[in-house]
Motif scaffolding. Structure first.
Motif, PDB file in Angstrom:
ATOM      1  N   SER A  30       0.906  -1.038  -0.366  1.00  0.00           N
ATOM      2  CA  SER A  30       0.141  -0.186  -0.039  1.00  0.00           C
ATOM      3  C   SER A  30       0.088   1.263   0.356  1.00  0.00           C
ATOM      4  O   SER A  30       0.608   2.242  -0.580  1.00  0.00           O
ATOM      5  N   SER A  31       1.944   1.132   0.732  1.00  0.00           N
ATOM      6  CA  SER A  31       3.035   2.612   0.926  1.00  0.00           C
ATOM      7  C   SER A  31       3.254   2.640  -0.774  1.00  0.00           C
ATOM      8  O   SER A  31       3.931   4.410  -0.727  1.00  0.00           O
ATOM      9  N   TYR A  32       3.421   1.748  -1.865  1.00  0.00           N
ATOM     10  CA  TYR A  32       3.394   2.474  -3.067  1.00  0.00           C
ATOM     11  C   TYR A  32       2.310   3.261  -4.041  1.00  0.00           C
ATOM     12  O   TYR A  32       3.087   2.994  -4.753  1.00  0.00           O
ATOM     13  N   ARG A  33       0.977   3.194  -3.344  1.00  0.00           N
ATOM     14  CA  ARG A  33       0.426   3.216  -3.945  1.00  0.00           C
ATOM     15  C   ARG A  33       1.172   5.072  -3.479  1.00  0.00           C
ATOM     16  O   ARG A  33       0.367   6.282  -4.391  1.00  0.00           O
ATOM     17  N   LEU A  34       1.212   5.537  -2.463  1.00  0.00           N
ATOM     18  CA  LEU A  34       1.878   7.033  -2.612  1.00  0.00           C
ATOM     19  C   LEU A  34       2.424   7.141  -3.047  1.00  0.00           C
ATOM     20  O   LEU A  34       2.419   8.693  -2.925  1.00  0.00           O
ATOM     21  N   ARG A  35       3.372   6.679  -3.583  1.00  0.00           N
ATOM     22  CA  ARG A  35       4.659   7.140  -4.547  1.00  0.00           C
ATOM     23  C   ARG A  35       4.360   6.762  -6.342  1.00  0.00           C
ATOM     24  O   ARG A  35       4.784   7.297  -7.154  1.00  0.00           O
ATOM     25  N   ASP A  36       3.149   6.363  -6.581  1.00  0.00           N
ATOM     26  CA  ASP A  36       2.505   6.216  -8.276  1.00  0.00           C
ATOM     27  C   ASP A  36       2.311   7.808  -8.527  1.00  0.00           C
ATOM     28  O   ASP A  36       2.134   8.538  -7.707  1.00  0.00           O
ATOM     29  N   ASP A  37       3.126   7.984  -9.658  1.00  0.00           N
ATOM     30  CA  ASP A  37       3.065   9.454  -9.971  1.00  0.00           C
ATOM     31  C   ASP A  37       3.620  10.208  -9.813  1.00  0.00           C
ATOM     32  O   ASP A  37       3.583  11.812  -9.615  1.00  0.00           O
ATOM     33  N   LEU A  55      27.696  -0.701  -5.450  1.00  0.00           N
ATOM     34  CA  LEU A  55      26.599  -0.078  -4.885  1.00  0.00           C
ATOM     35  C   LEU A  55      26.265  -1.100  -2.502  1.00  0.00           C
ATOM     36  O   LEU A  55      26.343  -1.780  -3.370  1.00  0.00           O
ATOM     37  N   GLY A  56      26.066  -0.446  -2.119  1.00  0.00           N
ATOM     38  CA  GLY A  56      26.264  -1.292  -1.466  1.00  0.00           C
ATOM     39  C   GLY A  56      24.602  -0.847  -0.354  1.00  0.00           C
ATOM     40  O   GLY A  56      24.273  -1.835   0.105  1.00  0.00           O
ATOM     41  N   GLY A  57      24.373   0.208  -0.540  1.00  0.00           N
ATOM     42  CA  GLY A  57      23.363   0.339   0.230  1.00  0.00           C
ATOM     43  C   GLY A  57      22.583   1.670  -0.860  1.00  0.00           C
ATOM     44  O   GLY A  57      22.736   2.367  -1.202  1.00  0.00           O
ATOM     45  N   VAL A  58      21.334   1.868  -0.346  1.00  0.00           N
ATOM     46  CA  VAL A  58      19.955   3.212  -1.376  1.00  0.00           C
ATOM     47  C   VAL A  58      19.266   3.581  -0.230  1.00  0.00           C
ATOM     48  O   VAL A  58      18.380   2.607   0.440  1.00  0.00           O
ATOM     49  N   ILE A  59      18.124   4.621  -0.434  1.00  0.00           N
ATOM     50  CA  ILE A  59      17.721   4.687   0.360  1.00  0.00           C
ATOM     51  C   ILE A  59      16.785   6.423  -0.354  1.00  0.00           C
ATOM     52  O   ILE A  59      17.570   6.677  -1.015  1.00  0.00           O
ATOM     53  N   ARG A  60      15.992   6.651   0.056  1.00  0.00           N
ATOM     54  CA  ARG A  60      14.872   7.233  -1.298  1.00  0.00           C
ATOM     55  C   ARG A  60      13.843   7.763   0.027  1.00  0.00           C
ATOM     56  O   ARG A  60      13.342   6.824   0.856  1.00  0.00           O
ATOM     57  N   TYR A  61      13.537   8.584  -0.461  1.00  0.00           N
ATOM     58  CA  TYR A  61      12.159   9.749   0.234  1.00  0.00           C
ATOM     59  C   TYR A  61      10.902   9.798  -0.310  1.00  0.00           C
ATOM     60  O   TYR A  61      11.570  10.986  -1.563  1.00  0.00           O
ATOM     61  N   TRP A  62       9.805  10.275   0.125  1.00  0.00           N
ATOM     62  CA  TRP A  62       8.382  10.505  -1.295  1.00  0.00           C
ATOM     63  C   TRP A  62       7.915  11.464  -0.070  1.00  0.00           C
ATOM     64  O   TRP A  62       7.352  11.322   0.782  1.00  0.00           O
ATOM     65  N   PRO A  63       7.115  12.507  -1.170  1.00  0.00           N
ATOM     66  CA  PRO A  63       6.805  13.623   0.288  1.00  0.00           C
ATOM     67  C   PRO A  63       5.571  13.200  -0.332  1.00  0.00           C
ATOM     68  O   PRO A  63       4.898  12.314  -0.692  1.00  0.00           O
ATOM     69  N   PRO A 131      -3.054   3.650   4.356  1.00  0.00           N
ATOM     70  CA  PRO A 131      -3.426   3.040   4.392  1.00  0.00           C
ATOM     71  C   PRO A 131      -3.357   1.662   4.120  1.00  0.00           C
ATOM     72  O   PRO A 131      -2.136   0.965   4.586  1.00  0.00           O
ATOM     73  N   PRO A 132      -5.018   0.486   4.063  1.00  0.00           N
ATOM     74  CA  PRO A 132      -4.590  -0.494   4.491  1.00  0.00           C
ATOM     75  C   PRO A 132      -4.211  -1.283   3.403  1.00  0.00           C
ATOM     76  O   PRO A 132      -3.733  -0.996   2.616  1.00  0.00           O
ATOM     77  N   PRO A 133      -3.705  -2.393   3.503  1.00  0.00           N
ATOM     78  CA  PRO A 133      -3.312  -3.406   5.524  1.00  0.00           C
ATOM     79  C   PRO A 133      -2.503  -3.131   6.135  1.00  0.00           C
ATOM     80  O   PRO A 133      -2.226  -3.871   7.123  1.00  0.00           O
ATOM     81  N   THR A 134      -1.651  -1.808   6.353  1.00  0.00           N
ATOM     82  CA  THR A 134      -0.555  -1.832   6.848  1.00  0.00           C
ATOM     83  C   THR A 134      -0.488  -1.418   7.969  1.00  0.00           C
ATOM     84  O   THR A 134      -1.984  -1.506   9.261  1.00  0.00           O
ATOM     85  N   GLU A 157      -2.036  10.721   2.924  1.00  0.00           N
ATOM     86  CA  GLU A 157      -2.233  10.058   1.302  1.00  0.00           C
ATOM     87  C   GLU A 157      -1.402  11.072   0.130  1.00  0.00           C
ATOM     88  O   GLU A 157      -0.182  11.698   1.041  1.00  0.00           O
ATOM     89  N   LYS A 158      -0.905  10.637  -0.807  1.00  0.00           N
ATOM     90  CA  LYS A 158      -0.017  10.702  -2.144  1.00  0.00           C
ATOM     91  C   LYS A 158       0.168  12.828  -1.643  1.00  0.00           C
ATOM     92  O   LYS A 158      -0.575  13.396  -1.841  1.00  0.00           O
ATOM     93  N   ALA A 159       1.137  13.129  -1.778  1.00  0.00           N
ATOM     94  CA  ALA A 159       1.464  14.689  -1.970  1.00  0.00           C
ATOM     95  C   ALA A 159       0.500  15.158  -3.163  1.00  0.00           C
ATOM     96  O   ALA A 159       0.185  14.598  -4.426  1.00  0.00           O
TER      97      ALA A 159
END
Length: 161
Positions: A30-37, A55-63, A131-134, A157-159
């Motif tokens: 469900s967290s990916y729905r907050l990242r769509d588009d 590459l050893g590691g990665v991190i991303r942030y989303w509004p 968003p469920p089912p979190t 919600e999505k930004a």
């Protein structure tokens, strides 16, 4: 390890690391729905590479939005299995939180394990709903400015773009 901002040249390798570290259906969460588009926050999306460029590691942030309040959503974060246990995940979190604070962000939330993320100041957010089912027990936040989570409640919600 060198921590630097992710670039478009890193994209395929970063996605391959996420696929390696997470279940194949990770994008169904469900967290990916907050990242769509919605574009990730470029200056906070980091890669960690060793002296050989591996590459050893990665991190991303989303509004994201919680009512009228803007927040950062941390994740995903991944560390290559051969580099786990070296403190690389912690370095990515600490460095990116510092960058977020410096860039003027007030708060960060994530879905994760409280015993691990508590080391970085994250606490359970009782009034913020992913968003469920979190699982509500796994919704955690950290204030980058004193009191930044005070009075914040509602559905994530999505930004608004």
């Amino acid at each position: 390890m060198e921590l630097r901002q992710e670039t478009s040249d890193d994209w395929w390798e970063v996605e391959a690391l996420y696929d390696l570290c997470f279940a194949p259906g990770r994008e169904a969460l469900s967290s990916y729905r907050l990242r769509d588009d919605v574009a990730p926050v470029a200056e906070l999306s980091l890669v960690a590479r060793d002296a050989d460029g591996i590459l050893g590691g990665v991190i991303r942030y989303w509004p994201v939005q919680i009512g009228t309040v803007q927040s950062l959503l941390l994740g995903p974060i991944a560390v290559h299995p051969t580099r786990q246990g070296e403190g690389l995940g912690g370095a990515l979190i600490r460095d990116s939180l510092y960058r977020a604070r410096t860039a003027g962000w007030d708060r960060v939330l994530l879905v994760g394990d409280a015993p691990y993320y508590g080391k970085f100041g994250f606490e359970k957010l009782d009034d913020v709903v992913m968003p469920p089912p979190t699982n509500p027990e796994r919704v955690l936040g950290v204030a980058l400015k004193t009191g930044a989570w005070d009075g914040v409640s509602g559905q994530v919600e999505k930004a608004k773009t």
